[in-house]
Design a protein around this motif. Structure first.
Motif, PDB file in Angstrom:
ATOM      1  N   ALA A 219       0.815  -1.219   0.000  1.00 30.60           N
ATOM      2  CA  ALA A 219       0.000   0.000   0.000  1.00 30.60           C
ATOM      3  C   ALA A 219       0.844   1.263   0.000  1.00 30.60           C
ATOM      4  N   ALA A 220       2.100   1.145   0.438  1.00 31.99           N
ATOM      5  CA  ALA A 220       2.984   2.314   0.498  1.00 31.99           C
ATOM      6  C   ALA A 220       3.833   2.474  -0.763  1.00 31.99           C
ATOM      7  N   LEU A 221       3.559   1.688  -1.797  1.00 35.55           N
ATOM      8  CA  LEU A 221       4.406   1.695  -2.988  1.00 35.55           C
ATOM      9  C   LEU A 221       3.784   2.378  -4.203  1.00 35.55           C
ATOM     10  N   TYR A 222       2.615   2.973  -4.038  1.00 33.91           N
ATOM     11  CA  TYR A 222       1.930   3.510  -5.215  1.00 33.91           C
ATOM     12  C   TYR A 222       2.590   4.770  -5.779  1.00 33.91           C
ATOM     13  N   ASP A 223       3.561   5.317  -5.058  1.00 32.11           N
ATOM     14  CA  ASP A 223       4.301   6.456  -5.613  1.00 32.11           C
ATOM     15  C   ASP A 223       5.586   6.013  -6.307  1.00 32.11           C
ATOM     16  N   LYS A 224       5.815   4.677  -6.368  1.00 33.06           N
ATOM     17  CA  LYS A 224       6.996   4.139  -7.051  1.00 33.06           C
ATOM     18  C   LYS A 224       6.662   3.863  -8.517  1.00 33.06           C
ATOM     19  N   LYS A 225       7.699   3.558  -9.300  1.00 30.04           N
ATOM     20  CA  LYS A 225       7.465   3.210 -10.698  1.00 30.04           C
ATOM     21  C   LYS A 225       8.472   2.157 -11.153  1.00 30.04           C
TER      22      LYS A 225
END
Length: 436
Positions: A219-225
């Motif tokens: 849930a904390a990874l949605y700003d990653k790519k």
């Protein structure tokens, strides 16, 4: 016309003989109809062994009244098998998951393999669908291969395509694929998840399992790519990240653009995602989980959990004292492989405390899960030599390359504040660290 030997469930079960060794698939891949009916021949056979891994159901043959007839060998315990163990008709097979099939086959060959598969396609192939951790190797070694063909099981690709000519018998099934209930992250999970996510960079390659902490990491990874996946278990949270475009595998050094896994377990969203999806590769567990293969993934991140850790870094992840609770699974595989990878990291996560029943008072009391020494009899799932980062809700302890004194200091710093002073005291009294 395809030549498929379709038989009934009872016809399949009646093939079982005394002293047979039966192997069934991991988790969702277990042969459900066969297992549901196995108790019906209890008065006809004796000394029948069933080897399984993380079974999803408690079947009638597992009842204590059948313990003189059926015995479970488990690669990974679930609640049902823990009960059998207490009754005396189950035993754990110590293993690192990548060796589960090969080492077991060195000891015993299966008489019957029974598992689940997809419906047959127009070319005469079925897919093993939900996994190939050990399944295909067991099929190749078994005297008789029986698959429950089911249109509800997704068709997946990789090492899972089986021509009908390779299967002795099919049972027609229509049950739904078992689902795991979603574990909503609590506040501790979210804090731990963010601590780990802070160490994950764009383009990293991930392995993580299921539960509150892994879900919180996801849930904390949605700003990653441009994240990639090389994992033993493919979960619903991974599917959500892929659908959101966070995971695309474009930076992977091995199997670029592909999500690599050895088994699938989650909810219907996940099963819909993997169905007919060429970006998902379900490969042999001996390959996916082999540390030397994992290490070929640059920037590999391994995320696992433990039940208890001592002040030197030993992790007891599968037993409560001497009582087997789950299994080693791929923890050692993935931790070692990630640390051998270029820029790789391995994380072990746990809550700082647990509520444990006091045997004298019967009351539950808060106890530290970072301890001077493990509970007597506890199984060391991950030796201290293989521990890299340890994470609690109080922070991150980097143990790579540290001496024991440094480990004690860093682990106490992420222990619950209520226990830090006593941990220091015991570390000195037990000579874990030197000095008065």
């Amino acid at each position: 016309m395809l030549d498929m030997n379709i038989i009934s469930t009872m016809e399949a079960v009646e093939m079982v003989k005394s002293n047979d060794e039966i192997v069934t698939g991991l988790g969702c891949s277990e042969g459900r109809l066969f297992m549901e009916s196995l108790h019906l021949i209890a008065d006809q056979v004796e000394n029948v062994s069933i080897t399984n891994c993380l079974p999803m159901h408690k079947f009638e043959f597992m009842d204590e009244k059948y313990k003189e007839t059926f015995f479970i060998n488990g690669w990974f315990y679930s609640p049902a098998v823990r009960t059998l163990h207490r009754n005396g008709n189950a035993s754990f097979i110590p293993n690192n998951l990548h060796f589960a099939a090969t080492k077991r086959l060195d000891h015993k060959k299966p008489s019957i393999y029974i598992g689940a598969c997809s419906a047959v396609d127009q070319h005469g192939y079925v897919s093993l669908s939900m996994g190939n951790t050990y399944e295909r190797r067991m099929m190749e070694a078994a005297d008789i291969v029986i698959l429950e063909t089911n249109k509800n099981f997704p068709r997946t690709f990789g090492d899972v395509e089986i021509h009908v000519s390779e299967v002795d018998y099919f049972i027609e099934a229509e049950y739904e694929v078992p689902e795991l209930p979603h574990v909503e992250p609590n506040e501790k999970d979210k804090t731990i998840g963010q601590h780990i996510a802070d160490h994950i960079k764009d383009g990293d390659n991930l392995q993580f399992g299921i539960g509150g902490i892994p879900n919180a990491v996801a849930a904390a990874l949605y700003d990653k790519k441009d994240l990639g996946i090389h994992t033993e278990m493919l979960t619903s949270e991974i599917a959500k990240l892929a659908k959101a475009g966070v995971i695309n595998g474009s930076k992977k050094s091995l199997h670029k653009g592909k999500i690599v896994t050895t088994f699938i377990m989650g909810n219907q969203l996940l099963y819909d995602f993997v169905n007919d999806n060429p970006s998902v590769m379900v490969l042999d567990g001996n390959y996916v989980n082999h540390p030397t293969i994992i290490a070929k993934n640059d920037n590999q991140i391994s995320i696992n959990t433990t039940l208890e850790i001592d002040l030197t870094g030993q992790c007891a992840s599968e037993s409560i004292g001497p009582i087997q609770y789950s299994g080693t699974g791929g923890q050692a595989d993935t931790a070692r492989g990630a640390q051998d990878a270029k820029n790789g990291k391995s994380f072990i996560a746990l809550y700082s405390t647990a509520m444990i029943k006091n045997k004298k008072t019967g009351e539950r009391e808060k106890r530290s899960k970072i301890v001077p020494f493990l509970t007597p009899g506890a199984v060391v799932s991950l030796q201290r030599n293989d521990v890299d980062y340890v994470v609690t809700e109080y922070g991150v302890a980097k143990l790579r390359g540290t001496n024991v004194n440094e480990r004690v200091e860093r682990l106490i710093a992420i222990a619950h504040p209520d226990f830090r002073e006593d941990l220091w005291k015991q570390a000195k009294e037990l000579s874990i660290v030197g000095g008065a």
